[in-house]
Design a protein around this motif. Structure first.
Motif, mmCIF file in Angstrom:
data_model
loop_
_atom_site.group_PDB
_atom_site.id
_atom_site.type_symbol
_atom_site.label_atom_id
_atom_site.label_comp_id
_atom_site.label_asym_id
_atom_site.label_seq_id
_atom_site.Cartn_x
_atom_site.Cartn_y
_atom_site.Cartn_z
ATOM 1 N N ALA A 24 -3.365 7.514 -1.405
ATOM 2 C CA ALA A 24 -3.678 6.415 -2.330
ATOM 3 C C ALA A 24 -3.096 5.105 -1.806
ATOM 4 O O ALA A 24 -1.994 5.074 -1.233
ATOM 5 N N TYR A 25 -3.833 4.035 -2.029
ATOM 6 C CA TYR A 25 -3.373 2.719 -1.584
ATOM 7 C C TYR A 25 -2.497 2.084 -2.663
ATOM 8 O O TYR A 25 -2.908 1.939 -3.822
ATOM 9 N N ASP A 121 -2.892 -3.351 -18.389
ATOM 10 C CA ASP A 121 -1.441 -3.180 -18.421
ATOM 11 C C ASP A 121 -1.108 -1.989 -17.543
ATOM 12 O O ASP A 121 -1.391 -0.843 -17.882
ATOM 13 N N ASN A 122 -0.525 -2.257 -16.391
ATOM 14 C CA ASN A 122 -0.296 -1.184 -15.422
ATOM 15 C C ASN A 122 0.723 -0.157 -15.883
ATOM 16 O O ASN A 122 0.858 0.896 -15.270
ATOM 17 N N THR A 123 1.459 -0.447 -16.941
ATOM 18 C CA THR A 123 2.443 0.520 -17.417
ATOM 19 C C THR A 123 1.869 1.433 -18.486
ATOM 20 O O THR A 123 2.503 2.399 -18.879
ATOM 21 N N ALA A 124 0.692 1.138 -18.965
ATOM 22 C CA ALA A 124 0.114 1.927 -20.057
ATOM 23 C C ALA A 124 -0.641 3.128 -19.519
ATOM 24 O O ALA A 124 -1.360 3.037 -18.543
ATOM 25 N N ASP A 125 -0.481 4.260 -20.153
ATOM 26 C CA ASP A 125 -1.215 5.469 -19.771
ATOM 27 C C ASP A 125 -2.493 5.522 -20.602
ATOM 28 O O ASP A 125 -2.647 6.342 -21.497
ATOM 29 N N ASP A 126 -3.404 4.629 -20.316
ATOM 30 C CA ASP A 126 -4.621 4.497 -21.108
ATOM 31 C C ASP A 126 -5.775 4.242 -20.158
ATOM 32 O O ASP A 126 -5.827 3.227 -19.480
ATOM 33 N N ARG A 176 -3.379 5.996 -11.416
ATOM 34 C CA ARG A 176 -2.724 4.814 -11.987
ATOM 35 C C ARG A 176 -1.211 4.945 -11.982
ATOM 36 O O ARG A 176 -0.492 3.962 -11.780
ATOM 37 N N LYS A 177 -0.709 6.172 -12.182
ATOM 38 C CA LYS A 177 0.740 6.376 -12.172
ATOM 39 C C LYS A 177 1.338 6.030 -10.810
ATOM 40 O O LYS A 177 2.462 5.553 -10.720
ATOM 41 N N VAL A 178 0.580 6.286 -9.754
ATOM 42 C CA VAL A 178 1.076 6.063 -8.396
ATOM 43 C C VAL A 178 0.834 4.638 -7.927
ATOM 44 O O VAL A 178 1.697 4.030 -7.286
ATOM 45 N N THR A 179 -0.330 4.078 -8.257
ATOM 46 C CA THR A 179 -0.748 2.799 -7.679
ATOM 47 C C THR A 179 -0.651 1.613 -8.631
ATOM 48 O O THR A 179 -0.638 0.461 -8.180
ATOM 49 N N GLY A 180 -0.632 1.865 -9.942
ATOM 50 C CA GLY A 180 -0.670 0.764 -10.904
ATOM 51 C C GLY A 180 -2.055 0.173 -11.075
ATOM 52 O O GLY A 180 -2.213 -0.843 -11.751
ATOM 53 N N ARG A 181 -3.074 0.791 -10.485
ATOM 54 C CA ARG A 181 -4.461 0.315 -10.572
ATOM 55 C C ARG A 181 -5.328 1.346 -11.281
ATOM 56 O O ARG A 181 -5.042 2.538 -11.265
ATOM 57 N N THR A 182 -6.446 0.868 -11.823
ATOM 58 C CA THR A 182 -7.475 1.762 -12.327
ATOM 59 C C THR A 182 -8.288 2.307 -11.155
ATOM 60 O O THR A 182 -8.553 1.597 -10.184
#
Length: 476
Positions: A24-25, A121-126, A176-182
């Motif tokens: 993952a990037y 929001d990169n911290t949200a698990d959504d 998202r947990k690893v990269t902060g992206r969708t």
């Protein structure tokens, strides 16, 4: 073989079909984008608050997507249909938080889901910050009920498509947990097969050479009669070389303007003779109103996103246009044969399979902006149907500016990652100058930060021509 991008991180995940790994990037820390001490250790939130929205239909019925003009909690206009989603398909748009949309059945117009775009929001698990699925079969409280419903309601072929989308949504949460992206692509899209220039820090420079030297005098009608779309042998003279700069190679320099997204500036990509040749083509062509892909004409008019005029210029139109394609291929370090139809003896393989006999590049798009015209922030990539096994999409954009005597008209990247300004990155047009940017990330995902705009022309006019290159092949 090219080395693996240094920002790829080995990611382990399990979405129900066993433990797997994926490279993952992860966007580097913004402080690494500066050769000197960075202004701050964290990125600045941009003034522009837009983002991508991906609409996904997980049902076996077609649905329509309506945009609701709203001001606060109040409707201020009639809902406008902007997308039509066939069963198990996805389409997208650029949007803003608080924008309101409605999914409705295409047959009877009955609303089945209403939603408001949320801030990324990169911290949200959504999974619904960029992804907005319509799924009438999913029971979040009981996976067993979901499986039973899907098995009862859908054919075997439809079930396969349904579970592809469910895996995409599940993978997005892990990614998202690893990269902060969708994860905007469809699970699991391979990394690009084409070369990507690194963009490690602002003003970094790369150099590349090409045999396709500049035209310094016009070949006149010979430009249109001397077009040979074939591979040059090493010692073979290039086309119309007596009309070109007599140096054996043209040196091209790419300067990094942005690291995320990756944006590069190339000065003097076109010569004045080549610029005039393209403008002459535009003067003889019929320029039509620029469109917005698959968006309806009603929605396009209502939203007024793109107001320019354009036409298309094929590679075989002239020897000068052919030379521009070859030069662009060398700039991007892509085999020029991939940018045109190929003879049987030129068969190339893509991912160990023979490539289709079609170009991975679109025809050049010649665009004209008058005073007041613009193209609001948008993405160049789109979402392939599940039937496209290669998940083909636009990979890179090369913009070539044809004039500079205007006020306004800059190319804007409003979400470029940096630590020194909340304003957008603006690239001022320069005659013969080019910019290159990528719509994909090194792991195969689409780059939401590649959102860009053509700023409004305030005085004068603006001419440009652009080339879109696809990865891995162009299926549509």
């Amino acid at each position: 073989m090219e080395s693996r991008d240094q920002s790829l991180v080995k990611m382990k995940y399990d979405i129900g079909d066993g433990k797997k790994t994926f490279w993952a990037y992860v966007t580097p820390n913004v402080s690494s984008f500066y050769q000197q001490d960075p202004p701050a250790s964290r990125k600045v939130n941009p003034m522009y608050g837009g983002q991508a929205a991906k609409f996904i239909n997980l049902s076996n019925k077609p649905i329509s997507v309506y945009w609701e003009p709203r001001q606060g909690d109040f409707d201020v206009g009639k809902a406008v249909e902007i997308r039509s989603l066939p069963p198990f398909s996805a389409k997208g748009t650029s949007t803003f938080p608080t924008h309101s949309f409605v999914y409705a059945t295409t047959d009877d117009g009955m609303a089945v889901k209403r939603f408001v775009v949320k801030h990324v929001d990169n911290t949200a698990d959504d999974a619904e910050e960029n992804l907005y699925p319509y799924d009438p079969y999913h029971d979040p409280s009981d996976p067993k009920i979901t499986k039973e419903t899907v098995a009862r309601e859908l054919s075997q072929q439809d079930q396969e498509m349904y579970w592809t989308w469910r895996k995409t949504l599940l993978f997005d949460k892990e990614y998202r947990k690893v990269t902060g992206r969708t994860y905007l692509a469809t699970y699991l899209r391979p990394p690009p097969i084409h070369f990507m220039w690194p963009a490690d820090y602002f003003h970094q420079q790369h150099w590349v050479t090409t045999r396709e030297s500049h035209f310094i005098s016009s070949p006149g009608d010979m430009a249109r009669t001397t077009v040979n779309l074939k591979r040059y042998q090493e010692e073979e003279p290039i086309a119309l070389e007596t009309y070109r700069d007599h140096t054996p190679y043209l040196n091209m320099s790419l300067k990094v303007l942005s690291c995320a997204p990756r944006v590069f500036e190339i000065e003097n990509f076109l010569s004045p003779v080549e610029v005039e040749h393209i403008i002459e083509i535009g003067a003889l062509a019929t320029m039509g109103k620029s469109t917005l892909g698959d968006e309806s004409s009603e929605a396009s008019k209502k939203r007024n996103v793109r107001t320019s005029k354009n036409t298309w210029v094929p590679r075989h139109q002239s020897a000068i246009i052919d030379s521009i394609y070859r030069r662009a291929a060398d700039l991007m370090r892509i085999n020029e044969a991939l940018l045109r139809p190929r003879a049987k003896d030129e068969e190339l393989k893509i991912r160990s399979q023979p490539s289709a006999n079609r170009s991975i590049a679109e025809e050049l798009q010649l665009v004209h902006y008058s005073v007041g015209q613009e193209y609001q922030a948008h993405h160049d990539f789109a979402y392939s149907p599940l039937s496209d096994e290669t998940d083909s999409a636009r990979f890179a954009t090369l913009l070539l500016y044809l004039n500079e005597d205007m006020v306004g008209g800059e190319t804007s990247f409003p979400r470029f990652v940096n630590a020194h300004t909340f304003l957008d990155l603006k690239v001022k047009p320069g005659r013969g100058k080019a910019i290159l940017f990528y719509s994909q990330l090194p792991d195969g995902n689409f780059d939401d930060f590649s959102q860009h705009a053509a700023k409004r022309v305030l005085s004068g006019e603006k001419w440009l021509i652009n080339l879109w290159v696809w990865d891995p092949i162009r299926e549509r």
